[in-house]
Design a protein around this motif. Structure first.
Motif, PDB file in Angstrom:
ATOM      1  N   ASP A 120      19.631 -34.465  35.930  1.00 58.32           N
ATOM      2  CA  ASP A 120      18.491 -34.181  35.054  1.00 58.32           C
ATOM      3  C   ASP A 120      18.229 -32.673  34.969  1.00 58.32           C
ATOM      4  OD1 ASP A 120      18.309 -36.951  34.899  1.00 58.32           O
ATOM      5  OD2 ASP A 120      16.505 -37.075  36.144  1.00 58.32           O
ATOM      6  N   LYS A 121      18.307 -31.984  36.079  1.00 59.24           N
ATOM      7  CA  LYS A 121      18.081 -30.527  36.079  1.00 59.24           C
ATOM      8  C   LYS A 121      19.095 -29.818  35.190  1.00 59.24           C
ATOM      9  CE  LYS A 121      15.943 -30.092  40.618  1.00 59.24           C
ATOM     10  NZ  LYS A 121      16.106 -29.589  41.997  1.00 59.24           N
ATOM     11  N   ILE A 122      20.351 -30.205  35.291  1.00 60.78           N
ATOM     12  CA  ILE A 122      21.406 -29.581  34.483  1.00 60.78           C
ATOM     13  C   ILE A 122      21.167 -29.840  33.002  1.00 60.78           C
ATOM     14  CG2 ILE A 122      23.873 -29.678  33.904  1.00 60.78           C
ATOM     15  CD1 ILE A 122      24.318 -30.368  36.931  1.00 60.78           C
ATOM     16  N   GLN A 123      20.890 -31.084  32.651  1.00 68.07           N
ATOM     17  CA  GLN A 123      20.727 -31.443  31.236  1.00 68.07           C
ATOM     18  C   GLN A 123      19.459 -30.835  30.647  1.00 68.07           C
ATOM     19  OE1 GLN A 123      23.232 -32.245  29.811  1.00 68.07           O
ATOM     20  NE2 GLN A 123      24.147 -34.188  30.349  1.00 68.07           N
ATOM     21  N   ILE A 124      18.406 -30.775  31.421  1.00 66.44           N
ATOM     22  CA  ILE A 124      17.173 -30.145  30.936  1.00 66.44           C
ATOM     23  C   ILE A 124      17.388 -28.650  30.730  1.00 66.44           C
ATOM     24  CG2 ILE A 124      14.805 -29.537  31.613  1.00 66.44           C
ATOM     25  CD1 ILE A 124      14.692 -32.428  32.862  1.00 66.44           C
ATOM     26  N   LYS A 125      18.135 -28.015  31.606  1.00 62.71           N
ATOM     27  CA  LYS A 125      18.457 -26.601  31.429  1.00 62.71           C
ATOM     28  C   LYS A 125      19.258 -26.393  30.147  1.00 62.71           C
ATOM     29  CE  LYS A 125      20.635 -22.684  33.714  1.00 62.71           C
ATOM     30  NZ  LYS A 125      21.398 -22.228  34.873  1.00 62.71           N
ATOM     31  N   ARG A 126      20.213 -27.266  29.871  1.00 62.51           N
ATOM     32  CA  ARG A 126      20.996 -27.175  28.636  1.00 62.51           C
ATOM     33  C   ARG A 126      20.084 -27.343  27.421  1.00 62.51           C
ATOM     34  NH1 ARG A 126      25.259 -31.258  28.169  1.00 62.51           N
ATOM     35  NH2 ARG A 126      26.174 -29.843  26.657  1.00 62.51           N
ATOM     36  N   TRP A 127      19.154 -28.302  27.485  1.00 65.42           N
ATOM     37  CA  TRP A 127      18.212 -28.546  26.381  1.00 65.42           C
ATOM     38  C   TRP A 127      17.339 -27.306  26.141  1.00 65.42           C
ATOM     39  CZ3 TRP A 127      12.862 -28.591  26.665  1.00 65.42           C
ATOM     40  CH2 TRP A 127      12.214 -28.977  25.488  1.00 65.42           C
ATOM     41  N   ARG A 128      16.814 -26.739  27.221  1.00 58.60           N
ATOM     42  CA  ARG A 128      15.948 -25.553  27.088  1.00 58.60           C
ATOM     43  C   ARG A 128      16.703 -24.386  26.457  1.00 58.60           C
ATOM     44  NH1 ARG A 128      14.562 -25.977  32.556  1.00 58.60           N
ATOM     45  NH2 ARG A 128      15.347 -23.866  32.773  1.00 58.60           N
ATOM     46  N   SER A 129      17.962 -24.211  26.830  1.00 56.75           N
ATOM     47  CA  SER A 129      18.723 -23.087  26.285  1.00 56.75           C
ATOM     48  C   SER A 129      18.969 -23.248  24.778  1.00 56.75           C
ATOM     49  CB  SER A 129      20.051 -22.910  27.023  1.00 56.75           C
ATOM     50  OG  SER A 129      20.968 -23.910  26.671  1.00 56.75           O
ATOM     51  N   PHE A 130      18.894 -24.463  24.282  1.00 54.87           N
ATOM     52  CA  PHE A 130      19.119 -24.687  22.853  1.00 54.87           C
ATOM     53  C   PHE A 130      17.926 -24.237  22.014  1.00 54.87           C
ATOM     54  CE2 PHE A 130      20.858 -26.820  19.171  1.00 54.87           C
ATOM     55  CZ  PHE A 130      22.213 -26.666  19.401  1.00 54.87           C
ATOM     56  N   ARG A 131      16.812 -23.984  22.632  1.00 56.72           N
ATOM     57  CA  ARG A 131      15.599 -23.546  21.943  1.00 56.72           C
ATOM     58  C   ARG A 131      15.823 -22.268  21.130  1.00 56.72           C
ATOM     59  NH1 ARG A 131      11.979 -21.847  19.396  1.00 56.72           N
ATOM     60  NH2 ARG A 131       9.757 -22.012  19.687  1.00 56.72           N
ATOM     61  N   ARG A 132      16.795 -21.464  21.534  1.00 57.14           N
ATOM     62  CA  ARG A 132      17.084 -20.210  20.828  1.00 57.14           C
ATOM     63  C   ARG A 132      17.408 -20.451  19.360  1.00 57.14           C
ATOM     64  NH1 ARG A 132      21.667 -21.681  23.412  1.00 57.14           N
ATOM     65  NH2 ARG A 132      23.662 -21.389  22.348  1.00 57.14           N
ATOM     66  N   HIS A 133      17.989 -21.599  19.053  1.00 58.99           N
ATOM     67  CA  HIS A 133      18.311 -21.909  17.658  1.00 58.99           C
ATOM     68  C   HIS A 133      17.044 -22.130  16.830  1.00 58.99           C
ATOM     69  CE1 HIS A 133      22.625 -22.058  18.282  1.00 58.99           C
ATOM     70  NE2 HIS A 133      22.382 -22.697  19.405  1.00 58.99           N
ATOM     71  N   LYS A 134      16.052 -22.725  17.434  1.00 57.92           N
ATOM     72  CA  LYS A 134      14.790 -22.915  16.719  1.00 57.92           C
ATOM     73  C   LYS A 134      14.139 -21.556  16.453  1.00 57.92           C
ATOM     74  CE  LYS A 134      10.710 -25.762  16.490  1.00 57.92           C
ATOM     75  NZ  LYS A 134      10.054 -26.958  16.948  1.00 57.92           N
ATOM     76  N   GLN A 154      20.522 -29.213  11.848  1.00 58.63           N
ATOM     77  CA  GLN A 154      21.140 -30.468  12.274  1.00 58.63           C
ATOM     78  C   GLN A 154      21.379 -30.451  13.784  1.00 58.63           C
ATOM     79  OE1 GLN A 154      21.873 -33.261  10.215  1.00 58.63           O
ATOM     80  NE2 GLN A 154      22.160 -34.257  12.188  1.00 58.63           N
ATOM     81  N   ALA A 155      21.841 -29.327  14.293  1.00 58.90           N
ATOM     82  CA  ALA A 155      22.068 -29.210  15.730  1.00 58.90           C
ATOM     83  C   ALA A 155      20.764 -29.363  16.507  1.00 58.90           C
ATOM     84  CB  ALA A 155      22.730 -27.872  16.047  1.00 58.90           C
ATOM     85  N   LEU A 156      19.689 -28.749  16.015  1.00 58.05           N
ATOM     86  CA  LEU A 156      18.387 -28.908  16.676  1.00 58.05           C
ATOM     87  C   LEU A 156      17.982 -30.363  16.744  1.00 58.05           C
ATOM     88  CD1 LEU A 156      16.220 -26.013  15.186  1.00 58.05           C
ATOM     89  CD2 LEU A 156      16.888 -26.299  17.582  1.00 58.05           C
ATOM     90  N   LEU A 157      18.161 -31.067  15.642  1.00 58.64           N
ATOM     91  CA  LEU A 157      17.820 -32.488  15.597  1.00 58.64           C
ATOM     92  C   LEU A 157      18.586 -33.255  16.673  1.00 58.64           C
ATOM     93  CD1 LEU A 157      16.612 -35.045  14.337  1.00 58.64           C
ATOM     94  CD2 LEU A 157      18.358 -34.905  12.553  1.00 58.64           C
ATOM     95  N   GLN A 158      19.838 -32.916  16.855  1.00 61.56           N
ATOM     96  CA  GLN A 158      20.676 -33.624  17.822  1.00 61.56           C
ATOM     97  C   GLN A 158      20.354 -33.248  19.267  1.00 61.56           C
ATOM     98  OE1 GLN A 158      24.109 -34.435  14.552  1.00 61.56           O
ATOM     99  NE2 GLN A 158      24.709 -33.198  16.273  1.00 61.56           N
ATOM    100  N   TRP A 159      19.451 -32.277  19.439  1.00 60.73           N
ATOM    101  CA  TRP A 159      18.970 -31.908  20.769  1.00 60.73           C
ATOM    102  C   TRP A 159      17.473 -32.213  20.909  1.00 60.73           C
ATOM    103  CZ3 TRP A 159      21.515 -30.105  25.113  1.00 60.73           C
ATOM    104  CH2 TRP A 159      22.890 -29.928  24.970  1.00 60.73           C
ATOM    105  N   ALA A 160      16.962 -33.107  20.083  1.00 62.42           N
ATOM    106  CA  ALA A 160      15.580 -33.602  20.177  1.00 62.42           C
ATOM    107  C   ALA A 160      14.518 -32.568  19.821  1.00 62.42           C
ATOM    108  CB  ALA A 160      15.282 -34.217  21.551  1.00 62.42           C
ATOM    109  N   TYR A 161      14.923 -31.548  19.051  1.00 61.46           N
ATOM    110  CA  TYR A 161      13.953 -30.602  18.486  1.00 61.46           C
ATOM    111  C   TYR A 161      13.704 -30.999  17.045  1.00 61.46           C
ATOM    112  CZ  TYR A 161      14.629 -27.324  22.378  1.00 61.46           C
ATOM    113  OH  TYR A 161      14.671 -26.729  23.611  1.00 61.46           O
ATOM    114  N   ASN A 162      12.473 -30.846  16.585  1.00 64.84           N
ATOM    115  CA  ASN A 162      12.147 -31.139  15.192  1.00 64.84           C
ATOM    116  C   ASN A 162      12.737 -30.038  14.313  1.00 64.84           C
ATOM    117  OD1 ASN A 162      11.052 -31.580  12.664  1.00 64.84           O
ATOM    118  ND2 ASN A 162       9.014 -32.041  13.438  1.00 64.84           N
ATOM    119  N   PRO A 163      13.685 -30.371  13.440  1.00 62.75           N
ATOM    120  CA  PRO A 163      14.351 -29.330  12.654  1.00 62.75           C
ATOM    121  C   PRO A 163      13.534 -28.840  11.463  1.00 62.75           C
ATOM    122  CG  PRO A 163      15.189 -31.449  12.023  1.00 62.75           C
ATOM    123  CD  PRO A 163      14.225 -31.691  13.160  1.00 62.75           C
TER     124      PRO A 163
END
Length: 165
Positions: A120-134, A154-163
């Motif tokens: 969970d820690k690894i995957q949450i860290k990966r999710w947080r790093s994707f925030r840069r795209h938003k 589209q990539a944001l959507l696939q990482w559970a961010y509202n695009p």
């Protein structure tokens, strides 16, 4: 509750649901979309959880944009290719067991209530790093201009961010 998985990619894998569905996430994990919302909006060219739908709630798939035979970009919210082959993910080390389908499978299981602290820690860290795209979309696009940076959206959507914000 114990979930037993038997699909094309896993046989006799089981996990425990230790939290209520959609509740008690890590403090630094605040996804903007549920798996059900993501599937309905159109992710992974409609070809992701097709052989393992019985692992997740039926209602997640009621309005999902699904392509049973092959990936179909028209199923994606932004109508463009959005994924690499699983072999690329494996080669880059992005597949973290016990989730052979990657981050979204982990998220679906986490959302259901499974917790595996180290993973969970690894995957949450990966999710947080994707925030840069938003942040890039916010800086470079007019509000609600969904034609601006469609691939990133589209990539944001696939990482559970509202695009769409």
């Amino acid at each position: 509750m114990t979930i037993i998985v038997n699909d094309k990619m896993q046989t006799n894998y089981s996990y425990e649901l230790v939290e209520p569905i959609g509740k008690n996430f890590a403090f630094d994990f605040t996804p903007e979309l549920s798996p059900k919302q993501m599937l309905a909006m159109g992710v992974f060219e409609g070809h992701y959880l097709n052989d393992c739908q019985n692992e997740f709630p039926y209602d997640w798939f009621e309005n999902a944009k699904i392509s049973l035979s092959k990936p179909d970009i028209s199923c994606n919210m932004f109508g463009l290719k959005s994924r690499q082959p699983l072999s690329v993910w494996q080669k880059k080390g992005w597949i973290i067991m016990p989730d052979p389908r990657g981050w979204f499978q982990w998220y679906c299981r986490y959302y259901m209530g499974r917790r595996i602290i180290d993973i969970d820690k690894i995957q949450i860290k990966r999710w947080r790093s994707f925030r840069r795209h938003k942040a890039q979309i916010e800086q470079n696009c007019s509000m609600f201009d969904i034609d601006c940076r469609k691939r990133q959206r589209q990539a944001l959507l696939q990482w559970a961010y509202n695009p769409i914000f």
